[in-house]
Write a protein that holds these residues in place. Structure first.
Motif, PDB file in Angstrom:
ATOM      1  N   GLN A 117      -8.756 -45.088  25.232  1.00 32.67           N
ATOM      2  CA  GLN A 117      -7.902 -45.382  24.085  1.00 32.67           C
ATOM      3  C   GLN A 117      -8.442 -46.492  23.191  1.00 32.67           C
ATOM      4  O   GLN A 117      -8.002 -46.623  22.047  1.00 32.67           O
ATOM      5  CB  GLN A 117      -6.493 -45.741  24.568  1.00 32.67           C
ATOM      6  CG  GLN A 117      -5.744 -44.555  25.145  1.00 32.67           C
ATOM      7  CD  GLN A 117      -4.300 -44.869  25.456  1.00 32.67           C
ATOM      8  OE1 GLN A 117      -4.011 -45.600  26.397  1.00 32.67           O
ATOM      9  NE2 GLN A 117      -3.379 -44.313  24.680  1.00 32.67           N
ATOM     10  N   SER A 132      -7.256 -37.029  22.658  1.00 30.64           N
ATOM     11  CA  SER A 132      -5.788 -36.986  22.635  1.00 30.64           C
ATOM     12  C   SER A 132      -5.155 -36.939  24.019  1.00 30.64           C
ATOM     13  O   SER A 132      -3.933 -36.899  24.133  1.00 30.64           O
ATOM     14  CB  SER A 132      -5.325 -35.753  21.836  1.00 30.64           C
ATOM     15  OG  SER A 132      -5.793 -34.555  22.436  1.00 30.64           O
ATOM     16  N   PRO A 181      -2.345 -40.313  26.118  1.00 29.07           N
ATOM     17  CA  PRO A 181      -0.877 -40.444  26.049  1.00 29.07           C
ATOM     18  C   PRO A 181      -0.139 -39.450  26.941  1.00 29.07           C
ATOM     19  O   PRO A 181       0.920 -39.786  27.495  1.00 29.07           O
ATOM     20  CB  PRO A 181      -0.566 -40.193  24.561  1.00 29.07           C
ATOM     21  CG  PRO A 181      -1.831 -40.484  23.852  1.00 29.07           C
ATOM     22  CD  PRO A 181      -2.920 -40.089  24.778  1.00 29.07           C
ATOM     23  N   ASN A 186       4.238 -35.325  21.921  1.00 27.61           N
ATOM     24  CA  ASN A 186       4.252 -35.689  20.507  1.00 27.61           C
ATOM     25  C   ASN A 186       3.053 -36.557  20.144  1.00 27.61           C
ATOM     26  O   ASN A 186       2.370 -36.322  19.137  1.00 27.61           O
ATOM     27  CB  ASN A 186       5.562 -36.407  20.180  1.00 27.61           C
ATOM     28  CG  ASN A 186       5.602 -36.959  18.767  1.00 27.61           C
ATOM     29  OD1 ASN A 186       5.329 -38.132  18.557  1.00 27.61           O
ATOM     30  ND2 ASN A 186       5.939 -36.117  17.814  1.00 27.61           N
ATOM     31  N   GLN A 187       2.776 -37.577  20.968  1.00 22.91           N
ATOM     32  CA  GLN A 187       1.640 -38.452  20.691  1.00 22.91           C
ATOM     33  C   GLN A 187       0.311 -37.711  20.831  1.00 22.91           C
ATOM     34  O   GLN A 187      -0.624 -37.934  20.045  1.00 22.91           O
ATOM     35  CB  GLN A 187       1.680 -39.643  21.653  1.00 22.91           C
ATOM     36  CG  GLN A 187       2.856 -40.570  21.441  1.00 22.91           C
ATOM     37  CD  GLN A 187       2.886 -41.134  20.034  1.00 22.91           C
ATOM     38  OE1 GLN A 187       1.917 -41.724  19.567  1.00 22.91           O
ATOM     39  NE2 GLN A 187       4.005 -40.948  19.343  1.00 22.91           N
ATOM     40  N   THR A 188       0.220 -36.830  21.808  1.00 26.58           N
ATOM     41  CA  THR A 188      -0.997 -36.033  21.976  1.00 26.58           C
ATOM     42  C   THR A 188      -1.236 -35.148  20.768  1.00 26.58           C
ATOM     43  O   THR A 188      -2.368 -35.013  20.288  1.00 26.58           O
ATOM     44  CB  THR A 188      -0.878 -35.179  23.252  1.00 26.58           C
ATOM     45  OG1 THR A 188      -0.812 -36.040  24.389  1.00 26.58           O
ATOM     46  CG2 THR A 188      -2.073 -34.253  23.414  1.00 26.58           C
ATOM     47  N   ASP A 196       5.148 -33.505  13.702  1.00 25.32           N
ATOM     48  CA  ASP A 196       5.764 -34.692  14.289  1.00 25.32           C
ATOM     49  C   ASP A 196       7.283 -34.565  14.320  1.00 25.32           C
ATOM     50  O   ASP A 196       7.917 -34.847  15.342  1.00 25.32           O
ATOM     51  CB  ASP A 196       5.337 -35.917  13.492  1.00 25.32           C
ATOM     52  CG  ASP A 196       6.017 -37.191  13.985  1.00 25.32           C
ATOM     53  OD1 ASP A 196       5.923 -37.479  15.191  1.00 25.32           O
ATOM     54  OD2 ASP A 196       6.640 -37.883  13.167  1.00 25.32           O
ATOM     55  N   GLN A 243       9.346 -34.330  17.794  1.00 26.83           N
ATOM     56  CA  GLN A 243      10.235 -35.478  18.017  1.00 26.83           C
ATOM     57  C   GLN A 243      11.676 -35.017  18.212  1.00 26.83           C
ATOM     58  O   GLN A 243      12.361 -35.481  19.135  1.00 26.83           O
ATOM     59  CB  GLN A 243      10.178 -36.432  16.824  1.00 26.83           C
ATOM     60  CG  GLN A 243       9.296 -37.637  17.052  1.00 26.83           C
ATOM     61  CD  GLN A 243       9.495 -38.687  15.971  1.00 26.83           C
ATOM     62  OE1 GLN A 243      10.300 -38.528  15.066  1.00 26.83           O
ATOM     63  NE2 GLN A 243       8.750 -39.761  16.057  1.00 26.83           N
TER      64      GLN A 243
END
Length: 280
Positions: free
Chosen positions: A136, A166, A169, A217-219, A269, A273
């Motif tokens: 990261q 990715s 996370p 979501n973060q990936t 996103d 989310q």
């Protein structure tokens, strides 16, 4: 006196180059085997997205977004992709979406089991954590160098770099979600005679799902970012449009490419989310 003596400089760059050359010479067939399923899945997703007319895709997206996250996000999703089509970037956006979806699928298939294993073994998490910290904190451009050496150039190596970039996370938040499951819930399951597998599938995983979805979501967002950077090694899609605009000093081309990326990222996103925030 202010210069560091040359004779005390460690040839780290030469060591790394030697290691990469050895990997390429000895393990090239193994890396090609690793590349094969990613290439096949990417072709499948890309062909499927390309076969759907833009108007039908927007209608299906509108309906799916409405069912998943309400009419506001549905209108946002349909409007964003309609605007992308009106800018003449539909084919490029579908290629970017195929790259992102492929990276997310393989990221989930890899990250969730590793996250569960890390949550169940403190020793494994102790070893894995510094690796994730390194992944990261490494600049995204650095990933491109070993990927090109090991897998070549093109869209598939770009997907591989996107998966690696990715992945952290997904592992971290899966591990966090499993560890935060209340002890009372697992003890109640054990009292009713659940096996370890049943406890994981029916108790730990459902309770950890909000955290896992946040990791998804973060990936997805990191995959979106890296899919643009991967255009530097030949990955197709909107990133290549931006790169061409910069190379030609064509501000308009670069702007519409960047705008399409922003619209797609916001849409994905919002959808992921809202799905993660739904009550389980």
């Amino acid at each position: 006196m202010n210069d560091y003596p040359d004779e005390y400089i460690l040839p780290v760059d030469a060591w790394i180059q030697t290691a990469v050359d050895w990997l390429v010479a000895e393990w090239r067939p193994a890396f090609q085997v690793m590349r094969w399923p990613i290439a096949k899945f990417l072709d499948l997703v890309n062909d499927g997205l390309s076969a759907v007319p833009f108007w039908l895709f927007i209608i299906l997206l509108l309906f799916a977004a409405w069912r998943l996250s309400g009419w506001k996000n549905a209108v946002l999703a349909a409007g964003s992709f309609t605007l992308i089509a009106m800018m003449g970037l539909w084919d490029q956006s579908m290629k970017t979406l195929a790259i992102v979806l492929t990276a997310v699928v393989f990221g989930v298939l890899t990250g969730v089991p590793l996250g569960v294993l890390a949550a169940r073994s403190d020793r494994f998490w102790t070893v894995l954590r510094p690796v994730l910290d390194l992944m990261q904190t490494t600049p995204s451009f650095v990933y491109l160098v070993p990927v090109v050496m090991l897998f070549g150039i093109g869209t598939v190596p770009g997907v591989i770099a996107t998966i690696i970039f990715s992945l952290p996370p997904m592992i971290r938040l899966t591990n966090l979600g499993i560890r935060q499951v209340p002890l009372e819930a697992t003890e109640a399951g054990e009292a009713f005679g659940t096996t370890e597998w049943q406890s994981l599938v029916h108790i730990r995983f459902p309770l950890a799902l909000p955290s896992i979805m946040a990791g998804l979501n973060q990936t997805l967002l990191l995959a979106m970012v890296m899919s643009v950077i991967a255009s530097m090694i030949g990955a197709e899609g909107l990133g290549l449009t931006v790169l061409r605009g910069i190379g030609r000093l064509d501000v308009g081309l670069a702007a519409i490419g960047g705008g399409a990326i922003v619209l797609m990222a916001i849409t994905l996103d919002r959808l992921t989310q809202s799905f993660a925030e739904k009550p389980q």
